[in-house]
Design an enzyme around this catalytic site. Structure first.
Site, PDB file in Angstrom:
ATOM      1  N   ASP A  91      85.967   4.268  23.702  1.00 38.22           N
ATOM      2  CA  ASP A  91      84.597   4.966  23.836  1.00 38.22           C
ATOM      3  C   ASP A  91      84.390   6.095  22.737  1.00 38.22           C
ATOM      4  O   ASP A  91      85.352   6.655  22.120  1.00 38.22           O
ATOM      5  CB  ASP A  91      84.307   5.617  25.387  1.00 38.22           C
ATOM      6  CG  ASP A  91      85.220   6.430  25.704  1.00 38.22           C
ATOM      7  OD1 ASP A  91      86.160   6.380  26.534  1.00 38.22           O
ATOM      8  OD2 ASP A  91      85.506   7.465  24.936  1.00 38.22           O
ATOM      9  N   HIS A 106      93.207   2.826  18.769  1.00 35.51           N
ATOM     10  CA  HIS A 106      92.832   1.308  19.369  1.00 35.51           C
ATOM     11  C   HIS A 106      91.535   0.795  18.936  1.00 35.51           C
ATOM     12  O   HIS A 106      91.176  -0.081  19.718  1.00 35.51           O
ATOM     13  CB  HIS A 106      93.244   1.072  20.850  1.00 35.51           C
ATOM     14  CG  HIS A 106      94.612   1.110  21.029  1.00 35.51           C
ATOM     15  ND1 HIS A 106      95.008   1.720  22.532  1.00 35.51           N
ATOM     16  CD2 HIS A 106      95.873   1.289  20.510  1.00 35.51           C
ATOM     17  CE1 HIS A 106      96.269   1.548  22.322  1.00 35.51           C
ATOM     18  NE2 HIS A 106      96.854   1.497  21.188  1.00 35.51           N
ATOM     19  N   GLY A 173      95.668  11.728  30.900  1.00 35.37           N
ATOM     20  CA  GLY A 173      94.950  10.462  31.255  1.00 35.37           C
ATOM     21  C   GLY A 173      95.615   9.250  30.957  1.00 35.37           C
ATOM     22  O   GLY A 173      94.818   8.493  30.505  1.00 35.37           O
TER      23      GLY A 173
HETATM   24  C1  BV8 Z   1     101.580  -3.430  18.406  1.00 35.80           C
HETATM   25  C2  BV8 Z   1      92.195  -1.845  23.131  1.00 35.80           C
HETATM   26  C3  BV8 Z   1     103.060  -4.452  17.001  1.00 35.80           C
HETATM   27  C4  BV8 Z   1      91.650  -2.476  23.964  1.00 35.80           C
HETATM   28  C5  BV8 Z   1      94.498  -1.767  23.960  1.00 35.80           C
HETATM   29  C6  BV8 Z   1     107.512  -5.213  25.482  1.00 35.80           C
HETATM   30  C7  BV8 Z   1     107.999  -4.032  25.442  1.00 35.80           C
HETATM   31  C8  BV8 Z   1     107.530  -2.816  24.727  1.00 35.80           C
HETATM   32  C9  BV8 Z   1     106.229  -3.226  23.916  1.00 35.80           C
HETATM   33  C10 BV8 Z   1     105.576  -4.363  23.832  1.00 35.80           C
HETATM   34  C11 BV8 Z   1     106.300  -5.538  24.755  1.00 35.80           C
HETATM   35  N1  BV8 Z   1     105.822  -6.647  24.471  1.00 35.80           N
HETATM   36  C12 BV8 Z   1     104.473  -6.436  23.825  1.00 35.80           C
HETATM   37  C13 BV8 Z   1     104.464  -5.127  23.238  1.00 35.80           C
HETATM   38  C14 BV8 Z   1     103.583  -4.186  22.450  1.00 35.80           C
HETATM   39  C15 BV8 Z   1     102.399  -4.114  23.268  1.00 35.80           C
HETATM   40  C16 BV8 Z   1     102.738  -3.344  24.547  1.00 35.80           C
HETATM   41  O1  BV8 Z   1     102.997  -2.256  24.496  1.00 35.80           O
HETATM   42  N2  BV8 Z   1     102.502  -4.033  25.439  1.00 35.80           N
HETATM   43  C17 BV8 Z   1     102.867  -3.594  26.982  1.00 35.80           C
HETATM   44  C18 BV8 Z   1     101.720  -4.106  27.756  1.00 35.80           C
HETATM   45  C19 BV8 Z   1     103.996  -3.688  27.274  1.00 35.80           C
HETATM   46  N3  BV8 Z   1     101.442  -3.222  22.241  1.00 35.80           N
HETATM   47  C20 BV8 Z   1     100.840  -3.823  21.469  1.00 35.80           C
HETATM   48  O2  BV8 Z   1     100.514  -5.074  21.245  1.00 35.80           O
HETATM   49  C21 BV8 Z   1     100.278  -2.788  20.400  1.00 35.80           C
HETATM   50  N4  BV8 Z   1     100.368  -3.334  19.108  1.00 35.80           N
HETATM   51  O3  BV8 Z   1     102.749  -3.075  19.420  1.00 35.80           O
HETATM   52  O4  BV8 Z   1     101.686  -4.020  17.287  1.00 35.80           O
HETATM   53  C22 BV8 Z   1     102.836  -4.718  15.574  1.00 35.80           C
HETATM   54  C23 BV8 Z   1     103.818  -4.522  14.499  1.00 35.80           C
HETATM   55  C24 BV8 Z   1     103.524  -4.683  13.214  1.00 35.80           C
HETATM   56  C25 BV8 Z   1     102.536  -5.642  13.106  1.00 35.80           C
HETATM   57  C26 BV8 Z   1     101.465  -5.945  13.853  1.00 35.80           C
HETATM   58  C27 BV8 Z   1     101.845  -5.667  15.329  1.00 35.80           C
HETATM   59  C28 BV8 Z   1      98.803  -2.804  20.490  1.00 35.80           C
HETATM   60  C29 BV8 Z   1      98.283  -2.132  21.793  1.00 35.80           C
HETATM   61  C30 BV8 Z   1      97.000  -1.906  21.760  1.00 35.80           C
HETATM   62  C31 BV8 Z   1      96.142  -2.896  22.831  1.00 35.80           C
HETATM   63  N5  BV8 Z   1      94.918  -2.567  22.967  1.00 35.80           N
HETATM   64  N6  BV8 Z   1      93.211  -1.080  24.124  1.00 35.80           N
HETATM   65  C32 BV8 Z   1      90.441  -2.475  24.781  1.00 35.80           C
HETATM   66  O5  BV8 Z   1      90.159  -1.112  25.063  1.00 35.80           O
HETATM   67  O6  BV8 Z   1      89.646  -3.150  25.085  1.00 35.80           O
HETATM   68  S1  BV8 Z   1      95.391  -1.119  25.198  1.00 35.80           S
HETATM   69  C33 BV8 Z   1      94.713  -0.332  26.343  1.00 35.80           C
HETATM   70  O7  BV8 Z   1      95.748   0.050  27.485  1.00 35.80           O
HETATM   71  C34 BV8 Z   1      94.181   1.174  26.137  1.00 35.80           C
HETATM   72  O8  BV8 Z   1      93.817   1.316  24.875  1.00 35.80           O
HETATM   73  C35 BV8 Z   1      95.504   2.021  26.201  1.00 35.80           C
HETATM   74  O9  BV8 Z   1      95.980   1.976  25.010  1.00 35.80           O
HETATM   75  C36 BV8 Z   1      96.293   1.123  27.177  1.00 35.80           C
HETATM   76  C37 BV8 Z   1      96.841   2.002  28.340  1.00 35.80           C
HETATM   77  O10 BV8 Z   1      95.809   2.277  29.007  1.00 35.80           O
HETATM   78  P1  BV8 Z   1      95.642   3.962  29.464  1.00 35.80           P
HETATM   79  O11 BV8 Z   1      94.515   4.435  28.676  1.00 35.80           O
HETATM   80  O12 BV8 Z   1      96.886   4.576  29.631  1.00 35.80           O
HETATM   81  O13 BV8 Z   1      94.726   3.473  30.999  1.00 35.80           O
HETATM   82  P2  BV8 Z   1      95.771   3.116  32.126  1.00 35.80           P
HETATM   83  O14 BV8 Z   1      94.393   2.423  32.832  1.00 35.80           O
HETATM   84  O15 BV8 Z   1      96.902   2.275  31.862  1.00 35.80           O
HETATM   85  O16 BV8 Z   1      95.916   4.387  32.694  1.00 35.80           O
HETATM   86  C38 BV8 Z   1      95.094   5.511  33.016  1.00 35.80           C
HETATM   87  C39 BV8 Z   1      95.904   6.663  33.689  1.00 35.80           C
HETATM   88  O17 BV8 Z   1      95.067   7.595  33.821  1.00 35.80           O
HETATM   89  C40 BV8 Z   1      96.602   6.515  34.830  1.00 35.80           C
HETATM   90  O18 BV8 Z   1      97.809   6.982  34.711  1.00 35.80           O
HETATM   91  C41 BV8 Z   1      95.725   7.198  35.828  1.00 35.80           C
HETATM   92  O19 BV8 Z   1      96.545   7.898  36.942  1.00 35.80           O
HETATM   93  C42 BV8 Z   1      95.158   8.053  34.996  1.00 35.80           C
HETATM   94  N7  BV8 Z   1      93.938   8.626  35.635  1.00 35.80           N
HETATM   95  C43 BV8 Z   1      92.982   7.989  36.090  1.00 35.80           C
HETATM   96  N8  BV8 Z   1      92.014   8.734  36.370  1.00 35.80           N
HETATM   97  C44 BV8 Z   1      92.263   9.906  36.057  1.00 35.80           C
HETATM   98  C45 BV8 Z   1      93.454  10.125  35.321  1.00 35.80           C
HETATM   99  N9  BV8 Z   1      94.018  11.021  34.781  1.00 35.80           N
HETATM  100  C46 BV8 Z   1      93.547  12.130  34.849  1.00 35.80           C
HETATM  101  N10 BV8 Z   1      92.092  12.357  35.313  1.00 35.80           N
HETATM  102  C47 BV8 Z   1      91.606  11.457  36.000  1.00 35.80           C
HETATM  103  N11 BV8 Z   1      90.317  11.431  36.709  1.00 35.80           N
END
Ligand code: BV8
Length: 231
Positions: A91, A106, A173
């Site tokens: 956003d 991202h 967050g």
């Molecule tokens: C890459 C865009 C390599 C999409 C997103 C196994 C182990 C380790 C890693 C991997 C694995 N298998 C695969 C991987 C890699 C993978 C990964 O990490 N997977 C995870 C699931 C294990 N990562 C990737 O693929 C990344 N790329 O590694 O590339 C590479 C190397 C060389 C060449 C080519 C490639 C790419 C990752 C990006 C994916 N895209 N977003 C879209 O938005 O549409 S990810 C998406 O989820 C978000 O962008 C963000 O990054 C991610 C996590 O989300 P959060 O922002 O943390 O949100 P979430 O809901 O999870 O949590 C919210 C938090 O806020 C909570 O804790 C909550 O308590 C808190 N909260 C809620 N309300 C409040 C609050 N806090 C404060 N105040 C409030 N009011």
């Protein structure tokens, strides 16, 4: 003068009304992440993926930055030293609150990426209708300018340099579920930075932080900015 690196995630935009990724049902706006946020999903069902992002892009017209975005924008304006806000969010609420030193690792909803000519263009409408690329004129070649799972995040060299130099790393967050963002705190720590997490609940990476403050960002971030500017 301290160098500050801030990482934000979906939680900072929650109080603005934007859904986070890992809600109670683990689904994301009714979809499994792998069905809408991977290149394979886009190849398999482009209409579904385009519609998913069109809906989220349209949602941006209905929401406003919250107190946490405004507080970070104030810190960006008033902090005389190095500062960078690395956001995982797609956003534009940091910018609309007035922040300038922002890096979208991202990608961004309000940007379209042309698969024919590689140009990125600011975009506020839908892509489902297959509009023509403003740069090369080709129709039906625009995809969301979003980094999907398996794709390389933007700005990694700049981020890694900032992590090595940071004196203070603050994560706001984010659940610490996705890499490489989830590993930034360890890099910063090894480089000697102090580390602070502000999150609604302890994240998966809380153990790596010197200090963890739990609560809503809209409530905790303004106070933290006051502290930093008061120092
Ligand atoms: C890459 C865009 C390599 C999409 C997103 C196994 C182990 C380790 C890693 C991997 C694995 N298998 C695969 C991987 C890699 C993978 C990964 O990490 N997977 C995870 C699931 C294990 N990562 C990737 O693929 C990344 N790329 O590694 O590339 C590479 C190397 C060389 C060449 C080519 C490639 C790419 C990752 C990006 C994916 N895209 N977003 C879209 O938005 O549409 S990810 C998406 O989820 C978000 O962008 C963000 O990054 C991610 C996590 O989300 P959060 O922002 O943390 O949100 P979430 O809901 O999870 O949590 C919210 C938090 O806020 C909570 O804790 C909550 O308590 C808190 N909260 C809620 N309300 C409040 C609050 N806090 C404060 N105040 C409030 N009011």
């Amino acid at each position: 003068m301290e160098r500050i690196l801030i990482l934000t995630g979906a939680g900072i935009s929650a109080e603005s009304g934007l859904a986070t990724f890992r809600g109670p049902d683990g689904l994301w706006e009714g979809h499994r992440v792998e069905d809408v946020a991977t290149p394979e999903a886009f190849a398999r069902d482009p209409a579904l993926v385009q519609a998913f992002y069109d809906a989220r892009r349209a949602r941006l017209d209905e929401v406003q930055p919250n107190a946490a975005h405004r507080a970070l924008a104030r810190l960006d304006r008033e902090w005389p030293g190095e500062l960078l806000i690395v956001t995982q969010n797609v956003d534009d609420l940091h910018e609309r609150a007035g922040a300038r030193r922002v890096l979208h690792m991202h990608g961004e909803l309000r940007s379209a990426w042309c698969l024919a000519c590689d140009a990125r263009t600011a975009w506020r409408d839908g892509l489902s209708s297959g509009p023509a690329c403003p740069a090369c004129g080709k129709a039906g070649a625009l995809r969301p300018d979003i980094v999907w799972f398996g794709e390389m995040p933007y700005g990694m060299e700049r981020i890694e340099a900032a992590l090595r130099e940071a004196d203070l790393f603050v994560s706001i967050g984010t659940s610490g579920a996705v890499y490489p963002a989830a590993g930034f705190v360890q890099t910063a720590r090894y480089a000697g930075a102090r580390t602070l997490e502000i999150n609604l609940e302890p994240s998966l990476g809380s153990v790596w932080f010197d200090e963890v403050r739990t609560g809503p960002a809209g409530k905790l971030v303004p106070g933290w900015v006051e502290e930093v500017l008061g120092e």
